[in-house]
Design a protein around this motif. Structure first.
Motif, PDB file in Angstrom:
ATOM      1  N   GLY A 145     -12.357 -12.935  -9.775  1.00 64.54           N
ATOM      2  CA  GLY A 145     -12.845 -12.099 -10.869  1.00 64.54           C
ATOM      3  C   GLY A 145     -12.604 -10.618 -10.611  1.00 64.54           C
ATOM      4  N   TRP A 146     -12.221  -9.920 -11.658  1.00 60.99           N
ATOM      5  CA  TRP A 146     -11.942  -8.481 -11.602  1.00 60.99           C
ATOM      6  C   TRP A 146     -13.223  -7.721 -11.311  1.00 60.99           C
ATOM      7  CZ3 TRP A 146      -7.250  -5.945 -13.047  1.00 60.99           C
ATOM      8  CH2 TRP A 146      -7.358  -4.562 -13.218  1.00 60.99           C
ATOM      9  N   LEU A 147     -13.232  -6.881 -10.272  1.00 61.91           N
ATOM     10  CA  LEU A 147     -14.365  -6.009  -9.983  1.00 61.91           C
ATOM     11  C   LEU A 147     -14.067  -4.571 -10.398  1.00 61.91           C
ATOM     12  CD1 LEU A 147     -15.469  -7.345  -6.484  1.00 61.91           C
ATOM     13  CD2 LEU A 147     -16.466  -7.855  -8.732  1.00 61.91           C
ATOM     14  N   ILE A 148     -12.917  -4.068  -9.974  1.00 64.38           N
ATOM     15  CA  ILE A 148     -12.491  -2.724 -10.348  1.00 64.38           C
ATOM     16  C   ILE A 148     -10.990  -2.598 -10.106  1.00 64.38           C
ATOM     17  CG2 ILE A 148     -12.947  -1.660  -8.092  1.00 64.38           C
ATOM     18  CD1 ILE A 148     -13.988   0.833  -9.690  1.00 64.38           C
ATOM     19  N   GLY A 149     -10.349  -1.854 -10.962  1.00 67.24           N
ATOM     20  CA  GLY A 149      -8.933  -1.556 -10.783  1.00 67.24           C
ATOM     21  C   GLY A 149      -8.737  -0.056 -10.812  1.00 67.24           C
ATOM     22  N   PHE A 150      -7.546   0.376 -10.497  1.00 65.09           N
ATOM     23  CA  PHE A 150      -7.257   1.804 -10.549  1.00 65.09           C
ATOM     24  C   PHE A 150      -5.771   2.015 -10.789  1.00 65.09           C
ATOM     25  CE2 PHE A 150      -6.463   0.668  -6.202  1.00 65.09           C
ATOM     26  CZ  PHE A 150      -5.361   1.408  -5.833  1.00 65.09           C
ATOM     27  N   SER A 151      -5.471   3.197 -11.287  1.00 63.31           N
ATOM     28  CA  SER A 151      -4.103   3.595 -11.556  1.00 63.31           C
ATOM     29  C   SER A 151      -4.058   5.108 -11.438  1.00 63.31           C
ATOM     30  CB  SER A 151      -3.721   3.131 -12.965  1.00 63.31           C
ATOM     31  OG  SER A 151      -2.368   3.250 -13.197  1.00 63.31           O
TER      32      SER A 151
ATOM     33  N   CYS B 162       1.549  -8.842  -8.044  1.00 67.94           N
ATOM     34  CA  CYS B 162       2.067  -8.444  -9.360  1.00 67.94           C
ATOM     35  C   CYS B 162       1.075  -7.628 -10.189  1.00 67.94           C
ATOM     36  CB  CYS B 162       2.572  -9.659 -10.130  1.00 67.94           C
ATOM     37  SG  CYS B 162       1.371 -10.951 -10.346  1.00 67.94           S
ATOM     38  N   VAL B 163      -0.221  -7.853 -10.055  1.00 66.65           N
ATOM     39  CA  VAL B 163      -1.190  -7.071 -10.829  1.00 66.65           C
ATOM     40  C   VAL B 163      -1.193  -5.616 -10.339  1.00 66.65           C
ATOM     41  CG1 VAL B 163      -3.619  -6.783 -11.441  1.00 66.65           C
ATOM     42  CG2 VAL B 163      -2.614  -9.072 -11.384  1.00 66.65           C
ATOM     43  N   ALA B 164      -1.228  -5.431  -9.021  1.00 67.37           N
ATOM     44  CA  ALA B 164      -1.185  -4.070  -8.468  1.00 67.37           C
ATOM     45  C   ALA B 164       0.121  -3.385  -8.842  1.00 67.37           C
ATOM     46  CB  ALA B 164      -1.359  -4.115  -6.951  1.00 67.37           C
ATOM     47  N   ASP B 165       1.213  -4.124  -8.817  1.00 62.95           N
ATOM     48  CA  ASP B 165       2.509  -3.579  -9.198  1.00 62.95           C
ATOM     49  C   ASP B 165       2.488  -3.097 -10.654  1.00 62.95           C
ATOM     50  OD1 ASP B 165       5.475  -3.238  -8.720  1.00 62.95           O
ATOM     51  OD2 ASP B 165       5.541  -4.713 -10.350  1.00 62.95           O
ATOM     52  N   TRP B 166       1.923  -3.898 -11.540  1.00 67.61           N
ATOM     53  CA  TRP B 166       1.845  -3.518 -12.953  1.00 67.61           C
ATOM     54  C   TRP B 166       1.008  -2.254 -13.113  1.00 67.61           C
ATOM     55  CZ3 TRP B 166      -1.356  -2.291 -16.874  1.00 67.61           C
ATOM     56  CH2 TRP B 166      -0.830  -2.298 -18.164  1.00 67.61           C
ATOM     57  N   LEU B 167      -0.149  -2.213 -12.433  1.00 65.36           N
ATOM     58  CA  LEU B 167      -1.032  -1.045 -12.549  1.00 65.36           C
ATOM     59  C   LEU B 167      -0.358   0.215 -12.024  1.00 65.36           C
ATOM     60  CD1 LEU B 167      -4.348  -2.776 -11.502  1.00 65.36           C
ATOM     61  CD2 LEU B 167      -3.847  -1.815 -13.763  1.00 65.36           C
TER      62      LEU B 167
ATOM     63  N   CYS C 298       0.492   4.960  -8.142  1.00 68.57           N
ATOM     64  CA  CYS C 298      -0.057   3.839  -7.388  1.00 68.57           C
ATOM     65  C   CYS C 298      -1.070   3.111  -8.268  1.00 68.57           C
ATOM     66  CB  CYS C 298      -0.704   4.289  -6.077  1.00 68.57           C
ATOM     67  SG  CYS C 298      -2.142   5.372  -6.276  1.00 68.57           S
ATOM     68  N   GLY C 299      -1.387   1.910  -7.867  1.00 70.61           N
ATOM     69  CA  GLY C 299      -2.360   1.127  -8.606  1.00 70.61           C
ATOM     70  C   GLY C 299      -2.874  -0.011  -7.749  1.00 70.61           C
ATOM     71  N   GLY C 300      -3.941  -0.611  -8.209  1.00 71.76           N
ATOM     72  CA  GLY C 300      -4.483  -1.735  -7.458  1.00 71.76           C
ATOM     73  C   GLY C 300      -5.699  -2.327  -8.137  1.00 71.76           C
ATOM     74  N   VAL C 301      -6.177  -3.403  -7.545  1.00 69.36           N
ATOM     75  CA  VAL C 301      -7.320  -4.118  -8.093  1.00 69.36           C
ATOM     76  C   VAL C 301      -8.138  -4.730  -6.962  1.00 69.36           C
ATOM     77  CG1 VAL C 301      -5.937  -6.224  -8.447  1.00 69.36           C
ATOM     78  CG2 VAL C 301      -8.054  -5.909  -9.729  1.00 69.36           C
ATOM     79  N   VAL C 302      -9.456  -4.702  -7.135  1.00 72.07           N
ATOM     80  CA  VAL C 302     -10.381  -5.399  -6.238  1.00 72.07           C
ATOM     81  C   VAL C 302     -10.922  -6.592  -7.009  1.00 72.07           C
ATOM     82  CG1 VAL C 302     -12.512  -5.260  -4.899  1.00 72.07           C
ATOM     83  CG2 VAL C 302     -11.022  -3.241  -5.082  1.00 72.07           C
ATOM     84  N   ARG C 303     -10.803  -7.783  -6.396  1.00 73.14           N
ATOM     85  CA  ARG C 303     -11.311  -9.005  -7.016  1.00 73.14           C
ATOM     86  C   ARG C 303     -12.288  -9.696  -6.068  1.00 73.14           C
ATOM     87  NH1 ARG C 303      -5.769 -11.640  -9.391  1.00 73.14           N
ATOM     88  NH2 ARG C 303      -4.697 -10.219  -8.002  1.00 73.14           N
ATOM     89  N   ASP C 304     -13.201 -10.451  -6.661  1.00 74.41           N
ATOM     90  CA  ASP C 304     -14.179 -11.185  -5.852  1.00 74.41           C
ATOM     91  C   ASP C 304     -13.574 -12.483  -5.330  1.00 74.41           C
ATOM     92  OD1 ASP C 304     -14.319 -13.077  -7.948  1.00 74.41           O
ATOM     93  OD2 ASP C 304     -16.135 -12.190  -8.782  1.00 74.41           O
ATOM     94  N   ASN C 305     -14.388 -13.278  -4.629  1.00 71.77           N
ATOM     95  CA  ASN C 305     -13.870 -14.502  -4.008  1.00 71.77           C
ATOM     96  C   ASN C 305     -13.539 -15.600  -5.020  1.00 71.77           C
ATOM     97  OD1 ASN C 305     -16.860 -14.722  -4.113  1.00 71.77           O
ATOM     98  ND2 ASN C 305     -16.430 -16.763  -3.357  1.00 71.77           N
TER      99      ASN C 305
END
Length: 169
Positions: free
Chosen positions: A52-58, A139-144, A42-49
């Motif tokens: 901007g990238w805040l944190i991602g995970f994989s 697509c970013v979460a999918d890549w991660l 699994c993967g994902g990303v938290v972005r601000d309003n």
């Protein structure tokens, strides 16, 4: 609404990533299962309003269903967002079944072991809204998810976006 969970927008289906409203952050998560060997991640990303990238995970999960991999993505994403102090979070998942599962918290099927842990995260002192997004908007979460480390089962937190996802952001 502190500690509120809302399924607002849960049936809306978006085709591209859109910025969340001012004051909100957005979490995109995904789960993946290899057709080659059945290994899930699994993967994902938290972005601000502003996007901007805040944190991602994989994270490598092991052998499980696609649905369970999606739940792992939601769990790890909520954990990461909570860890960095997000208090208003829009969550987008490309698995409509996961969004529907949590649409009515009173009737959530707890047969999957991870569900109570997700419910606990959702009940904390923050606002969380779940929405369905088409794969093209995720697509970013999918890549991660597809590029999780195969060496261990740790959840890798990414404070900076990997170079490979810049074009996707």
């Amino acid at each position: 609404m502190v500690g509120a969970f809302s399924s607002l927008g849960c049936l809306q289906t978006k085709t591209r990533w859109l910025k969340p409203p001012l004051g909100w952050c957005k979490l995109n998560t995904d789960g993946a299962v290899s057709v080659r060997n059945g290994e899930a991640s699994c993967g994902g990303v938290v972005r601000d309003n502003l996007g901007g990238w805040l944190i991602g995970f994989s994270k490598k999960i092991g052998i499980c269903s696609t649905f369970e991999a999606e739940l792992w993505g939601l769990y790890e994403g909520l954990s990461a967002a909570w860890m960095i102090g997000v208090d208003k979070l829009l969550v987008e998942i490309d698995c409509l079944d996961v969004v529907k599962l949590f649409a009515d918290r009173r009737t959530v099927d707890r047969c999957v072991a991870l569900v109570p842990y997700i419910m606990e995260l959702l009940s904390r002192q923050w606002q969380v809204r779940l929405a369905h997004v088409r794969r093209e908007g995720n697509c970013v979460a999918d890549w991660l998810a597809k590029h999780a480390s195969v060496d261990d089962f740790l959840c890798h937190r990414l404070l900076l976006a990997p170079m490979e996802v810049f074009a996707l952001l």
